[in-house]
Design an enzyme around this catalytic site. Structure first.
Site, PDB file in Angstrom:
ATOM      1  N   LYS A 159       0.848  -1.202   0.000  1.00 45.40           N
ATOM      2  CA  LYS A 159       0.000   0.000   0.000  1.00 45.40           C
ATOM      3  C   LYS A 159       0.879   1.246   0.000  1.00 45.40           C
ATOM      4  O   LYS A 159       0.635   2.202  -0.743  1.00 45.40           O
ATOM      5  CB  LYS A 159      -0.932  -0.006   1.235  1.00 45.40           C
ATOM      6  CG  LYS A 159      -2.041  -1.045   1.116  1.00 45.40           C
ATOM      7  CD  LYS A 159      -2.762  -1.318   2.426  1.00 45.40           C
ATOM      8  CE  LYS A 159      -3.733  -2.484   2.236  1.00 45.40           C
ATOM      9  NZ  LYS A 159      -4.362  -2.961   3.469  1.00 45.40           N
ATOM     10  N   GLN A 194      -5.026  -1.900   9.645  1.00 42.88           N
ATOM     11  CA  GLN A 194      -4.845  -3.210   8.999  1.00 42.88           C
ATOM     12  C   GLN A 194      -5.405  -4.308   9.897  1.00 42.88           C
ATOM     13  O   GLN A 194      -5.136  -4.353  11.098  1.00 42.88           O
ATOM     14  CB  GLN A 194      -3.340  -3.435   8.725  1.00 42.88           C
ATOM     15  CG  GLN A 194      -3.026  -4.682   7.917  1.00 42.88           C
ATOM     16  CD  GLN A 194      -3.565  -4.641   6.491  1.00 42.88           C
ATOM     17  OE1 GLN A 194      -3.663  -3.591   5.878  1.00 42.88           O
ATOM     18  NE2 GLN A 194      -3.928  -5.788   5.961  1.00 42.88           N
ATOM     19  N   ASP A 200     -11.405   2.182   4.058  1.00 44.97           N
ATOM     20  CA  ASP A 200     -11.779   0.765   3.959  1.00 44.97           C
ATOM     21  C   ASP A 200     -13.281   0.620   3.713  1.00 44.97           C
ATOM     22  O   ASP A 200     -13.744  -0.444   3.313  1.00 44.97           O
ATOM     23  CB  ASP A 200     -11.447   0.047   5.278  1.00 44.97           C
ATOM     24  CG  ASP A 200     -10.189  -0.802   5.201  1.00 44.97           C
ATOM     25  OD1 ASP A 200      -9.882  -1.290   4.106  1.00 44.97           O
ATOM     26  OD2 ASP A 200      -9.542  -0.967   6.249  1.00 44.97           O
TER      27      ASP A 200
END
Ligand code: GUN
Length: 287
Positions: free
Chosen positions: A54, A98, A123
């Site tokens: 990422k 995460q 997200d």
């Protein structure tokens, strides 16, 4: 006849290019560089690889990126304090925690994710964004299912009126995938571990999405001739061996189109994250 193979890298490249172009426009028009912060707690090796990817992707596209590494022993309150700082930062337009979280704080996952400002929730896991997606309002949408939808559209697979069957009901893939396909006028069925006569249901699918987490779960006898099969599974069966949820070699002889693993929809997730960071930045500028 063997199925058309939907290669993730072709679609991911297109989505990344789009994100990069939009980031450039934000910079030229408003002097703003979109910024992403990723928080990783602990030492999960797969998570570390994902987070590195990422960060690298941001650098390549002119997106500012911060990785915040917290120790395995971090408490819920320490993590929440970090989220609060990022919520208040002008430099950061997108925040991602995460997953999975280490055992001692995993039970607080919902509370932790709800602490992220919904405008920065790249997200798309915050209940505000989930609710917006379900009610058809502009939302930040979970990256993997959003990538799958955009891939289907770019590949020219008909969705309107199609029978779409999703195996798996997770918050990350199954549920948002169902709502995205529903919004495109598919007739959507969600199957899960309690579904009776699974094969009868999947046999009826024009679009079959497998998000189960079990290697080779979808076999050729479960697939209608000519169907589009999307494999979201990433099952590590050996240190260097990944298998999808679909028995690729046999299913590709029945399906009309299919995504491989590796090299399939996994590549779309980071590309769509880049788009979400840019979208979040655009929405914050427009407010
Ligand atoms: N771990 C595996 N997939 C994801 C994802 O899409 N988002 C986050 N935050 N963690 C993940």
């Amino acid at each position: 006849m063997s199925a058309r193979i939907l290669e993730g890298k072709t679609f991911a490249a297109a989505f990344r290019e789009e994100a990069g172009k939009r980031a450039k426009i934000l910079h030229q028009k408003y002097g703003v560089t979109p910024g992403l912060a990723v928080i990783i707690v602990g030492e999960n090796p797969a998570s570390k690889v994902y987070v590195r990817n990422k960060h690298k992707s941001c650098e390549e596209l002119g997106i500012y990126s911060e990785v915040i590494e917290m120790p395995e022993t971090a408490t819920k309150d320490e993590l929440i304090a970090e989220i609060d700082k990022l919520n208040a930062s002008d430099r950061i337009h997108g925040i991602l925690v995460q997953l999975p979280l280490p055992k001692q704080i995993a039970a607080y996952e919902a509370e932790i994710l709800e602490r992220i400002d919904p405008k920065k929730d790249v997200d798309g896991f915050h209940p505000v964004n989930v609710g917006r997606l379900v009610t058809g309002q502009k939302a930040l949408i979970p990256c993997t299912p959003h990538g799958c939808l955009k891939m289907l559209q770019l590949a020219g697979i008909p969705i309107d009126g199609a029978n779409a069957v999703i195996i798996g009901r997770s918050n990350i893939v199954g549920k948002p995938m169902a709502h995205l396909l529903l919004a495109e006028n598919a007739t959507v069925t969600i199957c899960h571990s309690h579904t009776k006569n699974l094969k009868e249901v999947t046999k009826n699918a024009d679009i079959l999405v497998a998000a189960v987490g079990r290697p080779k779960f979808v076999t050729a006898d479960m697939v209608k001739a000519g169907a589009t099969v999307i494999d979201v599974g990433i099952n590590r069966i050996a240190p260097k061996k990944l298998l999808g949820d679909v028995d690729f070699e046999n299913v590709k002889e029945v399906a009309g189109a299919i995504t491989p693993v590796p090299g399939g929809v996994g590549l779309l997730t980071v590309a769509m994250l880049m788009q979400n960071v840019v979208t979040a930045c655009e929405m914050q500028i427009a407010k």
